[in-house]
Design a protein around this motif. Sequence first.
Motif, short mmCIF file in Angstrom:
data_model
loop_
_atom_site.label_atom_id
_atom_site.label_comp_id
_atom_site.label_asym_id
_atom_site.label_seq_id
_atom_site.Cartn_x
_atom_site.Cartn_y
_atom_site.Cartn_z
N ILE A 1 54.59 -28.26 29.96
CA ILE A 1 54.59 -26.81 29.78
C ILE A 1 53.24 -26.21 30.16
N ILE A 2 52.16 -26.92 29.86
CA ILE A 2 50.85 -26.43 30.28
C ILE A 2 50.78 -26.39 31.81
N GLY A 3 51.37 -27.39 32.47
CA GLY A 3 51.38 -27.38 33.93
C GLY A 3 52.17 -26.22 34.49
N LEU A 4 53.32 -25.91 33.90
CA LEU A 4 54.13 -24.79 34.37
C LEU A 4 53.38 -23.47 34.22
N LEU A 5 52.75 -23.28 33.08
CA LEU A 5 51.99 -22.05 32.86
C LEU A 5 50.80 -21.96 33.81
N SER A 6 50.12 -23.09 34.00
CA SER A 6 48.96 -23.11 34.90
C SER A 6 49.37 -22.78 36.33
N ASP A 7 50.46 -23.39 36.78
CA ASP A 7 50.93 -23.14 38.15
C ASP A 7 51.32 -21.68 38.35
N ALA A 8 51.75 -21.03 37.27
CA ALA A 8 52.15 -19.62 37.36
C ALA A 8 50.96 -18.68 37.20
N GLY A 9 49.77 -19.23 36.97
CA GLY A 9 48.59 -18.40 36.81
C GLY A 9 48.50 -17.72 35.46
N ILE A 10 49.19 -18.26 34.47
CA ILE A 10 49.20 -17.67 33.14
C ILE A 10 48.19 -18.39 32.28
N GLY A 11 47.23 -17.65 31.75
CA GLY A 11 46.19 -18.24 30.91
C GLY A 11 46.73 -18.65 29.55
N ILE A 12 46.08 -19.63 28.94
CA ILE A 12 46.53 -20.17 27.66
C ILE A 12 45.48 -19.97 26.59
N ASP A 13 45.92 -19.40 25.47
CA ASP A 13 45.15 -19.38 24.23
C ASP A 13 45.69 -20.56 23.43
N LEU A 14 44.99 -21.69 23.44
CA LEU A 14 45.53 -22.93 22.88
C LEU A 14 45.17 -23.03 21.40
N ALA A 15 46.21 -23.15 20.59
CA ALA A 15 46.02 -23.22 19.14
C ALA A 15 45.96 -24.66 18.67
N THR A 16 45.05 -24.94 17.73
CA THR A 16 45.19 -26.18 16.98
C THR A 16 46.39 -25.99 16.07
N PRO A 17 47.31 -26.97 15.99
CA PRO A 17 48.61 -26.73 15.35
C PRO A 17 48.62 -26.93 13.84
N THR A 18 47.53 -26.61 13.20
CA THR A 18 47.40 -26.89 11.77
C THR A 18 48.12 -25.90 10.88
N ALA A 19 48.73 -24.88 11.45
CA ALA A 19 49.55 -23.97 10.64
C ALA A 19 50.81 -24.68 10.15
N ALA A 20 51.16 -25.79 10.81
CA ALA A 20 52.43 -26.46 10.49
C ALA A 20 52.22 -27.96 10.37
N PRO A 21 51.67 -28.44 9.23
CA PRO A 21 51.53 -29.88 9.06
C PRO A 21 52.90 -30.55 9.10
N PRO A 22 53.03 -31.67 9.79
CA PRO A 22 54.35 -32.30 9.93
C PRO A 22 54.85 -32.90 8.62
N LEU A 23 56.17 -33.03 8.52
CA LEU A 23 56.76 -33.56 7.29
C LEU A 23 56.31 -34.99 7.02
N TRP A 24 56.08 -35.78 8.09
CA TRP A 24 55.64 -37.16 7.84
C TRP A 24 54.29 -37.17 7.12
N LEU A 25 53.42 -36.20 7.42
CA LEU A 25 52.13 -36.15 6.77
C LEU A 25 52.28 -35.70 5.31
N GLN A 26 53.12 -34.70 5.07
CA GLN A 26 53.31 -34.22 3.71
C GLN A 26 54.01 -35.26 2.83
#
Length: 670
Positions: A63-88
């Motif tokens: 998905i990063i490649g698709l966005l990059s090829d389209a010239g769309i910039g990315i604001d990349l989030a660290t995904p810590t808003a949603a800790p996975p169930l395996w961790l909890q």
Amino acid sequence: MTGANHLLFGGDYNPEQWPASVWREDIDLMREAGVNTVTLGVFSWAFVETDDDQWDWAWFDEIIGLLSDAGIGIDLATPTAAPPLWLQRAHPEIIPVNRQGLRFHPGGRLGWCASQPVWHRYSARIAQQFGARYGQHPAVRMWHVGNELGGGNRLCYCEASSQAFREWAHERYGTIDAVNRAWGTAVWGLRYRSFDDVTAPLASESGQSPSLLLAFDRFSSDALLGQYRRERDALRAEGVTTPITTNLMLTVGGSVADYADWVDDVDFVAIDHYTAAADPHRERELAFVASRARGLARTRPWLLMEHSTSAVNWQPRNAPKAPGEMTRHSLQHIAHGSDGTLFFQWRASASGVEQYHSGMVPHAGSDTRQWREVVALGAKVRHLAEVAGSLVEASRVAIIADIPAKWAWEEGQKPLHDYPIERSGRRWHEALSARGHGPDVVAPHADLTGYDLLIVPGLYAVDDATVDVLTAAVHRGATVVIGHLSGIADEENRIRIGGYPGAFRDLLGVFGEEFTPLLEGERTALSSGAIAEDWTERLRVEGAEVVDAYAEGALAGLPAVTRRHVGTGQAWYVSADLLSGFDDLVDAVVAASGVVARYPVIPGVEAVRRVSDEQSWLFVINHGHTPATVPASGVELLTGDRVGGELALDAGAVAVIRETDAGSISAARR
């Protein structure tokens, strides 16, 4: 902000919610709408790290490649808003504990405690992994730590939080005797013997010290800031050099953290803002919040990281935005200094808690009024590219707003419960904006030297340093207006003894003997004909002159509004919450200050000016239901038309004029 020569346009993109076949359709639609930025990865943790230290990057790389090829910039989030169930499941100790001492269960978002060491380790690791893999990717233009930090997990009462709170209190106060003094533990015999007695304030059978509760609010804000720093530092350790921020939550009703303490840690201020459908003047609340955003860091543009294209899903009645309202809201934020307009979210979800939250692509798809408005907005944002990087014109008027002061009022038992102390700030902002003054909204410790009129509404808890700065402002010639319920408590939420309004009594030349809050539905008249509701005070003057007095009831003949000349300035006190007569008060204060309107005064029309060293742009927004004529000269950027002195502005329309006469533009910048 991000080194871009354009305004940012786009929103949160959650491709993990959709089959890969939809991704290419998304890219095509983004191109159609003119999207140049998406926030990616916010809720992606469980899909990238599928189990403890088990990684699947292929889909994310794609998905990063698709966005990059389209010239769309990315604001990349660290995904810590949603800790996975395996961790909890493996570490349930990371999940917050509520005030009753009960731990929540997995299944929501932000299911972590900011003081938990296990959480620190895992959250830093996921940030490090993202930074190592994508930190140098050319499509990643900026980084977004977590999401709405504290938006649901602001307060945690677990043992790890208690331990961290003890350490925080030791660092802040030094000795347990200082803690006892600051928190007033002599009341009810709640004296601490040592720091071992300090714990998170779990619910008790009765009320608790408002000083303790305010301290825990401050600690919790600092803990969230510590979490931001932890993830930011993990990114920087992997060589990330692009800007890093997080989305702050500023509202009129309150905020989860003391963001004035955060501004030096974020590379630029970014906020989320959602209007209330039930508010008939939500554009005024939007202007106040936007003024607060720019007031956090007045020498830098800020960014609207999230707002909605239409309805949200969490209000009692989630009415859609009217046609044109999304456009007005977006351009209004840009007028107030945002370097873009981003939404939550790109595509409306088909499932999950937020399935009825609007998106740029609605459930009904692209053959809709909403999508067509999104596409038209994208074109408008492109036409405004030259505004990027400019600032809102400097104001000579400011309103002081302080998050801890609001917490202090809300913690503990007060003379008038459920009284919205922040309401006065919005009223002053609306009134001053309607008179063409465009006030800033700043924190108490901001540089106040450039302001000739300072409004201090509801600054309930205040430190001596702020009092000294405001006193100096009056001496140098400023007009300072202190509103009711200001200066009552010190920074530890202890009442200032010796008469109200406490910290400001000497400056104002008044002595308040007693608060006299009014019962529900009760009103009282002033000599001027003004009517007060909710709040009045028994007051006498000690060197001040009476501008208005109470005209009836137990307070008849006593001062209600006062003024004192100090140095070359004036200090006003407004002891009553005015239901009517407020406009007359604002006019009198403005006249006394000598400040001159910066913008045309036209009913229903909002005007804001952004400036650079070489150019200025006048934004005019017609929030009314009838056409208006606005004085302006230059080129209207959205149409390309020349404006030769007057601009016809339809009801609901927005215009942005590159002004012909740059004037003293440099003087208008900070």
